[in-house]
Scaffold this motif. Structure first.
Motif, PDB file in Angstrom:
ATOM      1  N   TYR A 103      14.317  -5.380   5.044  1.00  0.00           N
ATOM      2  CA  TYR A 103      13.392  -6.129   4.200  1.00  0.00           C
ATOM      3  C   TYR A 103      13.949  -6.149   2.781  1.00  0.00           C
ATOM      4  N   ASP A 161       4.269  -6.660  -4.175  1.00  0.00           N
ATOM      5  CA  ASP A 161       3.290  -7.645  -3.700  1.00  0.00           C
ATOM      6  C   ASP A 161       3.674  -9.031  -4.198  1.00  0.00           C
ATOM      7  N   GLU A 167       4.778 -10.652   1.007  1.00  0.00           N
ATOM      8  CA  GLU A 167       5.207 -11.589   2.052  1.00  0.00           C
ATOM      9  C   GLU A 167       6.128 -12.670   1.474  1.00  0.00           C
ATOM     10  N   GLN A 171       3.598  -4.244   3.896  1.00  0.00           N
ATOM     11  CA  GLN A 171       2.749  -5.383   4.242  1.00  0.00           C
ATOM     12  C   GLN A 171       2.172  -6.161   3.063  1.00  0.00           C
ATOM     13  N   THR A 172       2.154  -5.602   1.862  1.00  0.00           N
ATOM     14  CA  THR A 172       1.496  -6.296   0.749  1.00  0.00           C
ATOM     15  C   THR A 172       2.372  -7.360   0.103  1.00  0.00           C
ATOM     16  N   ASN A 188       8.625  -2.277   6.941  1.00  0.00           N
ATOM     17  CA  ASN A 188       7.904  -3.401   6.352  1.00  0.00           C
ATOM     18  C   ASN A 188       6.778  -2.906   5.457  1.00  0.00           C
TER      19      ASN A 188
END
Length: 167
Positions: free
Chosen positions: A129, A80, A113, A110-111, A108
């Motif tokens: 990623y 994250d 970015e 999602q937490t 991916n």
């Protein structure tokens, strides 16, 4: 020198393979290391590293780390934007923060970015990623982009995945 790790699970066993290569655009590994462990740890949602880290560290005990500059893992280094460690981050801690770890994920998460970069390779529309600890994430993403091969997955990482599944 660079190490790349992947683990495959089958029949309550874990097969971990590590490729040693000397530069990011290497087409072939200089050396291959393998470890098969019985009784692989159970997967705990959100704590994948507890399953895979013992497999990697057992294999690391067989490798001279003196000239290792980077380690690549299949998965995430950071989970994250607050910096919660994934597998790569926990490996970095295990190594006493001496060797940067780059995580390469195929899906991916999602937490995260801000601490993740999407890397497009070849003609693929689907990115890899990249996350990292001990190295700037933009630099890490550039290294993965430079890896040999014309497809989404760099040739050595594809080879690594294939070798883990050979039983």
């Amino acid at each position: 020198m660079i190490l790349a790790f992947d683990t495959y699970y089958y029949n309550e066993k874990a097969k971990t393979v590590c490729l040693l290569f000397d530069k990011w655009d290497a087409a072939e590994p200089k050396q291959v290391f393998t470890e098969i462990r019985d009784n692989a740890n159970e997967y705990i949602p959100g704590e994948f590293y507890k399953k895979e880290l013992p497999c990697i560290t057992a294999l690391l005990e067989k490798i001279d780390l003196t000239n290792i500059k980077y380690i690549v893992v299949d998965g995430y280094a950071i989970l994250d934007d607050e910096g919660k460690y994934g597998l790569g981050g926990h490996l970095y801690n295990y190594l006493e923060e001496k060797i940067p770890v780059i995580g390469v994920g195929k899906t991916n998460f999602q937490t995260v970015e801000e601490r993740k970069r999407e890397v497009l390779r070849g003609e693929s529309k689907n990115p890899l990623y990249v996350t990292a600890v001990g190295i700037d994430v933009d630099t890490a993403a550039e290294y993965i982009k430079q890896m040999y091969g014309k497809y989404r997955m760099p040739t050595l990482l594809k080879k690594l995945d294939t070798l883990t599944k050979e039983i």
